[in-house]
Design a protein around this motif. Structure first.
Motif, PDB file in Angstrom:
ATOM      1  N   LEU A   1       0.863  -1.193   0.000  1.00  0.00           N
ATOM      2  CA  LEU A   1       0.000   0.000   0.000  1.00  0.00           C
ATOM      3  C   LEU A   1       0.895   1.238   0.000  1.00  0.00           C
ATOM      4  O   LEU A   1       1.725   1.401   0.901  1.00  0.00           O
ATOM      5  N   LEU A   2       0.734   2.053  -1.032  1.00  0.00           N
ATOM      6  CA  LEU A   2       1.453   3.336  -1.088  1.00  0.00           C
ATOM      7  C   LEU A   2       0.462   4.436  -0.724  1.00  0.00           C
ATOM      8  O   LEU A   2      -0.579   4.563  -1.378  1.00  0.00           O
ATOM      9  N   VAL A   3       0.777   5.208   0.317  1.00  0.00           N
ATOM     10  CA  VAL A   3      -0.094   6.331   0.686  1.00  0.00           C
ATOM     11  C   VAL A   3       0.648   7.627   0.367  1.00  0.00           C
ATOM     12  O   VAL A   3       1.575   8.023   1.080  1.00  0.00           O
TER      13      VAL A   3
ATOM     14  N   LEU B   1       6.458   2.290  -7.781  1.00  0.00           N
ATOM     15  CA  LEU B   1       5.999   1.185  -6.930  1.00  0.00           C
ATOM     16  C   LEU B   1       4.913   0.326  -7.572  1.00  0.00           C
ATOM     17  O   LEU B   1       4.684  -0.807  -7.153  1.00  0.00           O
ATOM     18  N   LEU B   2       4.260   0.845  -8.603  1.00  0.00           N
ATOM     19  CA  LEU B   2       3.203   0.044  -9.252  1.00  0.00           C
ATOM     20  C   LEU B   2       3.727  -1.246  -9.905  1.00  0.00           C
ATOM     21  O   LEU B   2       3.063  -2.283  -9.791  1.00  0.00           O
TER      22      LEU B   2
ATOM     23  N   GLY C   1      -2.210  -5.078  -4.513  1.00  0.00           N
ATOM     24  CA  GLY C   1      -1.645  -3.840  -3.957  1.00  0.00           C
ATOM     25  C   GLY C   1      -2.593  -2.685  -4.216  1.00  0.00           C
ATOM     26  O   GLY C   1      -3.593  -2.820  -4.937  1.00  0.00           O
ATOM     27  N   HIS C   2      -2.279  -1.541  -3.596  1.00  0.00           N
ATOM     28  CA  HIS C   2      -3.172  -0.383  -3.723  1.00  0.00           C
ATOM     29  C   HIS C   2      -2.371   0.903  -3.575  1.00  0.00           C
ATOM     30  O   HIS C   2      -1.441   0.974  -2.779  1.00  0.00           O
TER      31      HIS C   2
ATOM     32  N   GLY D   1      -5.306  -1.740  -7.129  1.00  0.00           N
ATOM     33  CA  GLY D   1      -6.308  -0.672  -7.122  1.00  0.00           C
ATOM     34  C   GLY D   1      -5.691   0.683  -6.865  1.00  0.00           C
ATOM     35  O   GLY D   1      -4.533   0.802  -6.438  1.00  0.00           O
ATOM     36  N   ILE D   2      -6.482   1.703  -7.135  1.00  0.00           N
ATOM     37  CA  ILE D   2      -6.058   3.065  -6.812  1.00  0.00           C
ATOM     38  C   ILE D   2      -7.272   3.829  -6.292  1.00  0.00           C
ATOM     39  O   ILE D   2      -8.374   3.689  -6.837  1.00  0.00           O
TER      40      ILE D   2
END
Ligand SMILES: NC(=O)c1ccc[n+]([C@@H]2O[C@H](COP(=O)([O-])OP(=O)(O)OC[C@H]3O[C@@H](n4cnc5c(N)ncnc54)[C@H](OP(=O)(O)O)[C@@H]3O)[C@@H](O)[C@H]2O)c1
Length: 258
Positions: A83-85, A122-123, A132-133, A177-178
């Protein structure tokens, strides 16, 4: 054998909404990679998350205005990132020509360039794993032209909104997802950093959310794979109005100087 924890990378984790993401994601069992400029604040959050929830934490001190920062963060971060925030950010207060180009450039690097590049970096790992998201923190300000002083802020957040909506179409069916969330007024250090707190004395408490409320709604959007979410009921009301006002009327309302 037990499953390894999922891992979240949070930019702007030293304060406000980013800090709240750190504690909530740790509570949900995520290992954390915490990014911002203030080392001591990050170290304190890392300790708290480790002590309270037993997760693994990593601190990366980085100034996202520096062109090489996203590449260095990707190289130093423990992998994989699930998860990238993209949360780090700050506001503007002076009008466009009252601000130096150097300051605008710094702003655009932090608000547009760095989150877009981190997403690009990171995708691929997420796509390889088929899960991942990416979670982008935009703003209610993304939905309309900014008032005087907010020129690049509204534009930068609108970029993040459209970028994420467009990328969602490319990611459909990949397992990755995004989501992009649009919070309104939130109790954090944001308005102290921007020195706009006094301008907001008119705003009733009903228009404000806590960072924890924003985070809970954002993570609900992630769970549901919602692409766009305006957080808070009153903000959704404002967003509805913004979408339905004739553009000439909204522009003339927003052109009032503070
Ligand atoms: N608060 C609101 O009313 C509100 C409303 C809508 C949207 N938002 C958005 O929510 C996000 C989080 O803001 P917040 O309200 O939590 O504000 P905040 O309490 O001021 O926190 C901002 C975070 O961004 C980090 N940051 C700022 N510049 C950075 C840089 N050059 N490099 C690395 N990190 C940097 C700060 O860390 P360091 O200073 O340690 O680097 C801090 O951790 C922002 O994107 C903001 O635009 C806020």
């Amino acid at each position: 054998m037990s499953q390894p924890n999922r891992r979240a990378l949070i930019t702007g984790a030293s304060a406000g909404i980013g800090r709240a993401f750190g504690m909530e994601l740790a509570r949900r069992g995520y290992d954390l990679v915490l990014v911002a400029r203030r080392r001591q604040r990050l170290a304190q959050l890392a300790e708290e998350a480790k002590d309270e929830f037993g997760v693994t934490t990593q601190v990366i001190v980085a100034d996202l205005a520096e062109p090489g920062a996203p590449m260095r963060i990707r190289a130093e971060a423990d992998a994989p990132i699930d998860l990238l925030v993209n949360n780090a950010g700050f506001g503007t207060s002076k009008e466009f020509l009252d601000t130096s180009w150097t300051a605008h450039e710094t702003f655009l690097r932090v608000m547009v360039h760095a989150p877009t590049e981190l997403t690009h970096l990171l995708l691929p790992g997420m796509l390889e794993r088929g899960s991942g998201h990416v979670l982008q923190i935009a703003s209610l300000a993304a939905l309309l032209p900014g008032a005087p002083g907010n020129t690049l802020y509204a534009a930068a957040k609108a970029f993040m909104l459209r970028f994420s909506e467009s990328l969602a179409a490319e990611l459909a069916g990949t397992g990755v997802g995004i989501s992009v969330i649009c919070p309104g007024l939130t109790h954090t250090e944001f308005h102290d950093v921007t020195q706009t707190r006094d301008d907001l004395s008119w705003a009733p408490e009903s228009l404000w959310q806590s960072a924890e409320e924003v985070v809970a709604e954002a993570l609900r959007a992630v769970e549901r794979n919602e692409v766009v979410r305006v957080t808070g009921r009153s903000n959704r009301g404002v967003a509805w109005l913004m979408r339905h006002l004739p553009p000439t009327l909204s522009r003339s309302l927003l052109s009032q100087r503070r």
